[in-house]
Scaffold this motif. Structure first.
Motif, PDB file in Angstrom:
ATOM      1  N   UNK A 188      -4.120  -3.163  -0.785  1.00 15.79           N
ATOM      2  CA  UNK A 188      -4.260  -2.848   0.612  1.00 15.79           C
ATOM      3  C   UNK A 188      -2.706  -3.347   0.992  1.00 15.79           C
ATOM      4  N   UNK A 189      -2.352  -4.800   0.847  1.00 10.21           N
ATOM      5  CA  UNK A 189      -1.214  -4.983   1.477  1.00 10.21           C
ATOM      6  C   UNK A 189      -0.053  -4.428   0.604  1.00 10.21           C
ATOM      7  N   UNK A 190      -0.291  -4.389  -0.668  1.00  6.16           N
ATOM      8  CA  UNK A 190       0.912  -3.561  -1.387  1.00  6.16           C
ATOM      9  C   UNK A 190       1.007  -2.177  -0.896  1.00  6.16           C
ATOM     10  N   UNK A 191       0.000  -1.459  -0.599  1.00 14.78           N
ATOM     11  CA  UNK A 191       0.156  -0.215  -0.190  1.00 14.78           C
ATOM     12  C   UNK A 191       1.031  -0.087   1.386  1.00 14.78           C
ATOM     13  N   UNK A 192       0.669  -1.183   2.022  1.00 15.18           N
ATOM     14  CA  UNK A 192       1.050  -1.413   3.518  1.00 15.18           C
ATOM     15  C   UNK A 192       2.413  -1.809   3.416  1.00 15.18           C
ATOM     16  N   UNK A 193       2.781  -2.847   2.338  1.00 18.58           N
ATOM     17  CA  UNK A 193       4.075  -3.034   2.193  1.00 18.58           C
ATOM     18  C   UNK A 193       5.303  -1.961   1.770  1.00 18.58           C
ATOM     19  N   UNK A 194       4.657  -1.019   0.984  1.00 19.56           N
ATOM     20  CA  UNK A 194       5.488   0.180   1.081  1.00 19.56           C
ATOM     21  C   UNK A 194       5.786   0.920   2.189  1.00 19.56           C
ATOM     22  N   UNK A 195       4.779   0.945   3.257  1.00 14.51           N
ATOM     23  CA  UNK A 195       4.977   1.663   4.317  1.00 14.51           C
ATOM     24  C   UNK A 195       5.800   0.873   5.154  1.00 14.51           C
ATOM     25  N   UNK A 196       5.820  -0.526   5.371  1.00 13.07           N
ATOM     26  CA  UNK A 196       6.623  -1.431   6.165  1.00 13.07           C
ATOM     27  C   UNK A 196       7.955  -1.215   5.580  1.00 13.07           C
ATOM     28  N   UNK A 201       1.715   9.568   7.918  1.00  9.23           N
ATOM     29  CA  UNK A 201       3.205   9.586   7.474  1.00  9.23           C
ATOM     30  C   UNK A 201       3.309   8.983   6.204  1.00  9.23           C
ATOM     31  N   UNK A 202       3.307   9.788   5.013  1.00  7.16           N
ATOM     32  CA  UNK A 202       3.203   9.316   3.933  1.00  7.16           C
ATOM     33  C   UNK A 202       4.472   9.480   3.012  1.00  7.16           C
ATOM     34  N   UNK A 203       5.359  10.228   3.459  1.00  4.80           N
ATOM     35  CA  UNK A 203       6.550  10.721   2.809  1.00  4.80           C
ATOM     36  C   UNK A 203       7.541   9.534   2.678  1.00  4.80           C
ATOM     37  N   UNK A 204       8.298   9.714   1.674  1.00  6.31           N
ATOM     38  CA  UNK A 204       9.402   8.786   1.487  1.00  6.31           C
ATOM     39  C   UNK A 204       9.040   7.553   0.981  1.00  6.31           C
ATOM     40  N   UNK A 226       0.326  14.870  -2.125  1.00  6.00           N
ATOM     41  CA  UNK A 226       0.416  15.951  -1.053  1.00  6.00           C
ATOM     42  C   UNK A 226       1.918  15.922  -0.199  1.00  6.00           C
ATOM     43  N   UNK A 227       1.979  14.542   0.092  1.00  7.11           N
ATOM     44  CA  UNK A 227       3.406  13.892   0.704  1.00  7.11           C
ATOM     45  C   UNK A 227       4.442  13.973  -0.038  1.00  7.11           C
ATOM     46  N   UNK A 228       4.295  14.589  -1.515  1.00  6.54           N
ATOM     47  CA  UNK A 228       5.419  14.613  -2.385  1.00  6.54           C
ATOM     48  C   UNK A 228       5.808  13.154  -3.072  1.00  6.54           C
ATOM     49  N   UNK A 229       5.093  12.261  -2.722  1.00  7.24           N
ATOM     50  CA  UNK A 229       5.231  11.193  -3.466  1.00  7.24           C
ATOM     51  C   UNK A 229       4.790  10.978  -5.127  1.00  7.24           C
ATOM     52  N   UNK A 230       5.657  10.670  -6.092  1.00  4.82           N
ATOM     53  CA  UNK A 230       5.325  10.747  -7.372  1.00  4.82           C
ATOM     54  C   UNK A 230       4.178   9.624  -7.657  1.00  4.82           C
ATOM     55  N   UNK A 231       2.964  10.306  -8.045  1.00  4.61           N
ATOM     56  CA  UNK A 231       1.696   9.288  -7.964  1.00  4.61           C
ATOM     57  C   UNK A 231       0.700   9.640  -9.264  1.00  4.61           C
TER      58      UNK A 231
END
Length: 278
Positions: free
Chosen positions: A127-135, A205-208, A235-240
């Motif tokens: 969770x923290x890792x995913x949030x760090x990407x957003x931050x 907001x999951x783009x970029x 769906x947001x265009x993130x390579x996943x």
């Protein structure tokens, strides 16, 4: 690969204890390296599990030793963060983001070139890792090359099918109760549960965002939210890349980490990291 050989390889990893800078003050950390490159191009920063309320650096020690051993050009930094028992949200995520910023200022100390920074975690740490990407995106620093989420806790609402189905299985019902109790400790204020820095799955907001590898597991109550988040990133265009691993012995302490230590999971991580060069 035999257990004896694995133990020998893991013993070749150098583990250095150090302190890193968190938002709440100094944090204990461990740096894992193998071989003797003058400077490594990739640094993976890892955050442990424990449902935001427990866990420590020892929890994933074996896993991280094997991960460092897989590639001498990679360093792995495991960091603690403020547990919810000390201070609830957003202390942990602010710590995690601060640790990433700290690495950029202390590249020489880490023997890292600064070229590629990847954030990684398991369960609450994911969770923290995913949030760090957003931050990092929202605050324009640091630049992340990738994110690796292993069985992530992403939905404080505990609303997915895989989570609800645990209540139909007596020997696993306690898992949902444990998750609920963990979120009550981490998010004591109900309004925070809708915040994207607490619940990435709710983010609109999951783009970029940086490329992502998401590993879920069969029979794990977290598997649906992991895969739903992966779908939203795509769906947001993130390579996943999303992969579901075999069942983990979740009723036993450290079960998720044991699953994460499997050779195929390490192979997925190695493939993902290699792909960041392309």
């Amino acid at each position: 690969m035999s257990a004896v050989l694995e133990d020998v390889q893991a013993s070749l990893v150098e583990v250095r204890e150090l302190d890193v800078g968190g938002a709440e003050g100094p944090l204990a950390a461990r740096l894992y390296t193998a071989g003797s490159p003058a400077r490594r191009d990739t640094l993976v920063v890892f955050f442990h599990g424990g449902g935001f309320v427990s866990g420590d650096l020892q929890e994933a020690d074996e896993f991280l030793r094997h991960m460092a051993q897989c590639n001498e050009e990679r360093a792995v930094l495991a960091s603690n963060y403020t547990l919810a028992t000390v201070k609830p949200f957003p202390a942990a995520v602010e710590d995690a983001h601060a640790v990433l910023l700290w690495t950029m200022k202390h590249k020489a100390k880490l023997g890292w070139s600064g070229k590629k920074l990847v954030v990684m975690g398991i369960e609450a740490g994911a969770n923290l890792a995913a949030v760090c990407a957003l931050m990092a995106r929202d605050r324009a620093a640091p630049k992340l090359a990738g994110q690796i989420l292993i069985m992530p806790m992403l939905d404080p609402g505990l609303s997915t099918c895989s989570m609800r189905q645990m209540n139909e299985c007596p020997d696993r019902e306690k898992l949902t109760s444990t998750c609920a109790e963990a979120y009550r400790g981490y998010l004591p204020h109900a309004a925070d549960r809708a915040h994207p820095y607490a619940s990435p799955l709710r983010s609109t907001r999951l783009k970029n965002l940086p490329p992502a590898l998401i590993l879920s597991a069969e029979d794990d109550p977290l598997c649906d939210e992991a895969e739903q988040y992966g779908a939203k990133l795509i769906n947001a265009g993130v390579r996943t890349t999303v992969r579901r691993m075999p069942p983990a012995p979740l009723v036993e302490p450290g079960g998720r980490n044991e699953c994460a230590c499997k050779v195929h999971a390490l192979a997925e991580i190695a493939t993902f990291l290699a792909g960041l060069d392309r």
